[in-house]
Enzyme design. Structure first.
Site, mmCIF file in Angstrom:
data_model
loop_
_atom_site.group_PDB
_atom_site.id
_atom_site.type_symbol
_atom_site.label_atom_id
_atom_site.label_comp_id
_atom_site.label_asym_id
_atom_site.label_seq_id
_atom_site.Cartn_x
_atom_site.Cartn_y
_atom_site.Cartn_z
ATOM 1 N N ASN A 60 115.753 -15.243 7.353
ATOM 2 C CA ASN A 60 116.753 -15.838 8.664
ATOM 3 C C ASN A 60 118.124 -15.801 8.317
ATOM 4 O OD1 ASN A 60 114.905 -18.311 7.292
ATOM 5 N ND2 ASN A 60 115.444 -19.069 9.068
ATOM 6 N N VAL A 88 122.065 -15.806 12.135
ATOM 7 C CA VAL A 88 121.260 -16.657 11.672
ATOM 8 C C VAL A 88 120.617 -17.284 12.419
ATOM 9 C CG1 VAL A 88 121.905 -18.846 10.249
ATOM 10 C CG2 VAL A 88 124.350 -16.721 10.472
ATOM 11 N N CYS A 89 118.845 -17.455 12.176
ATOM 12 C CA CYS A 89 118.070 -18.563 12.763
ATOM 13 C C CYS A 89 117.958 -19.404 11.782
ATOM 14 C CB CYS A 89 116.949 -17.678 12.283
ATOM 15 S SG CYS A 89 116.461 -15.879 13.409
ATOM 16 N N LEU A 90 118.300 -20.620 12.481
ATOM 17 C CA LEU A 90 118.268 -21.987 12.417
ATOM 18 C C LEU A 90 117.824 -23.061 13.393
ATOM 19 C CD1 LEU A 90 119.248 -22.974 9.758
ATOM 20 C CD2 LEU A 90 121.222 -23.614 9.536
ATOM 21 N N THR A 123 118.160 -21.017 17.131
ATOM 22 C CA THR A 123 117.303 -19.447 17.250
ATOM 23 C C THR A 123 116.147 -19.605 16.239
ATOM 24 O OG1 THR A 123 119.188 -19.229 15.203
ATOM 25 C CG2 THR A 123 120.048 -19.005 17.376
#
Length: 444
Positions: free
Chosen positions: A297, A304-306, A311
């Site tokens: 992530n 930032v993948c959240l 995202t």
């Protein structure tokens, strides 16, 4: 087989001959249990073949090819015969690739002149967090902060808030802070400008909206952040006197994870549409100092993948309830986890299989090595404004990191040969130089 180089020898200067500077090798055999590989090196002065830790190897920057890859041949090797310019690799031998050309002919070509064809052209599908896990974390968050939010009056759009609201000193956090402790939330000194902040050039929310948003976020951060082990909180946030829409945060890896006791840093900003839209978040990937990611992530470019940020698939941002603190708690609780391998899209289906367990163990060992490198880099060059915080953190946790590394080096049952090779040769000398002689945080 694949073409590789060494992480520690990846030294290419602009304008230099890459093949002279970056060693090139071909993996002949892999021992997954030991995390080692037999590598045949092209350079004559290097021992070859050589048993090398998998964690020392990386894809070669100019020769990233494998069996069955589709490749392009360089113009000097292309003939007038149709199909002579591209083909598929059928065999790798002695640093040459046997290529089946588009015209059906076979040809041996030096691997260093081949170029990969981009056959993907799409991004893999994303998978969501387990909704139960997300809801459990959110419930815990709301429970911890319900009291603070219930008594907080909602600012009217027509009310001008006094500047003192943004300039007042934060209250002691966690209910037990002393004057000698470092507060979990605070404002940087007035002379510290956010010149190096990732989002310094982004526009701020309109003044009235900014006042309301900042007042809300500061209230939640002051009441929600608490001190952790030692004097430094596990999540610590700072904002700027001149730009109250910008924040810088330190999130410490939780115990029991490959990120344990290592601080990670993020720049955050309130977007002009905040809180209708989620905040902007950037991860300090430069401290890892590697071409690899230490979490599915967290990207090398700082992305930032959240799900809260929009995202990542899953429960998204709620303008009425979501806060910066919720984002930071999610980063610590849903990203810096015990088995980050399963955060990768598609890997969650292997969670209860032998393949999944083996792949996760390999991933975790690599992550721990990257995290220790990040710890050393952070210790040597902390982010601007966090010099005192980083020094205090490593005063207590640096010796602990060293003790854990020395225990891992001796634990042949739990850790692989390849992991211990890199740990002992590349990291332990630096860890000892930084923290030997200091007292661990949990020492009695």
């Amino acid at each position: 087989m694949c073409v590789v180089t060494r992480h520690t020898e990846f030294r290419v200067t602009q304008g230099s001959n890459v093949s002279e500077r970056v060693p090139i090798g071909v993996v002949k055999k892999v021992n997954l249990e030991a995390r080692t590989a037999v590598v045949e090196w092209k350079l004559a002065h290097r021992e070859s073949p050589q048993v090398v830790s998998l964690f020392e190897l990386a894809a070669h920057p100019m020769v990233d090819i494998r069996l069955s890859d589709i490749v392009f041949l360089p113009p000097p090797l292309v003939t007038e015969d149709p199909g002579s310019w591209t083909g598929r690799i059928c065999r790798l031998e002695n640093f040459a690739a046997e290529v089946r050309l588009g015209n059906g002919k076979m040809r041996f070509v030096d691997v260093e002149v081949l170029r990969m064809a981009d056959t993907e052209g799409y991004e893999g599908s994303q998978t969501s967090w387990d909704e139960g896990e997300e809801e459990e974390l959110e419930d815990e968050f709301r429970e911890n902060h319900a009291t603070a939010e219930e008594g907080e009056p909602e600012a009217s759009a027509e009310v001008e808030l006094e500047p003192e609201v943004l300039e007042q000193e934060p209250e002691a956090v966690g209910g037990s802070s002393s004057s000698s402790e470092i507060p979990a939330f605070d404002t940087f000194d007035e002379d510290l400008e956010p010149a190096d902040h990732k989002f310094v050039d982004r526009p701020s929310p309109p003044p009235k909206a900014l006042m309301r948003a900042v007042r809300r976020e500061m209230s939640v951060l002051r009441s929600g952040l608490s001190g952790g082990e030692g004097v430094v909180a596990p999540i610590l946030v700072r904002t700027y006197a001149s730009r109250s829409d910008l924040f810088r945060a330190m999130v410490v890896g939780p115990p029991g994870t490959p990120y344990a006791d290592v601080p990670f840093f993020f720049d955050l900003a309130l977007s002009p549409q905040y809180p209708a839209e989620p905040p902007l978040v950037h991860y300090f990937a430069n401290y890892v100092n590697s071409s690899e990611r230490l979490n599915p992530n967290l990207y090398r470019d700082g992305k930032v993948c959240l799900s809260l940020l929009g995202t990542w698939a899953g429960p998204g941002w709620d303008p009425e309830k979501s806060t910066l603190l919720q984002v930071l708690v999610s980063l610590q609780g849903l990203v810096l986890v015990e088995d980050p391998y399963f955060n990768e899209p598609g890997h969650q289906w292997d969670a209860n299989t032998e393949h999944g367990r083996n792949a996760s163990a390999l991933y975790n060992e690599n992550v721990r090595l990257l995290a220790l490198r990040a710890a050393l880099n952070t210790f040597q060059q902390p982010p601007k404004g966090f010099e005192e915080v980083v020094a205090a953190h490593f005063t207590s946790h640096g010796p602990k990191l060293l003790a854990q590394a020395e225990e891992a080096l001796a634990d042949t049952a739990r850790y692989s040969e390849g992991f211990r090779q890199v740990l002992g040769r590349s990291l332990l000398p630096a860890l000892r130089a930084a923290w030997r002689g200091s007292r661990p945080a949990d020492a009695s």
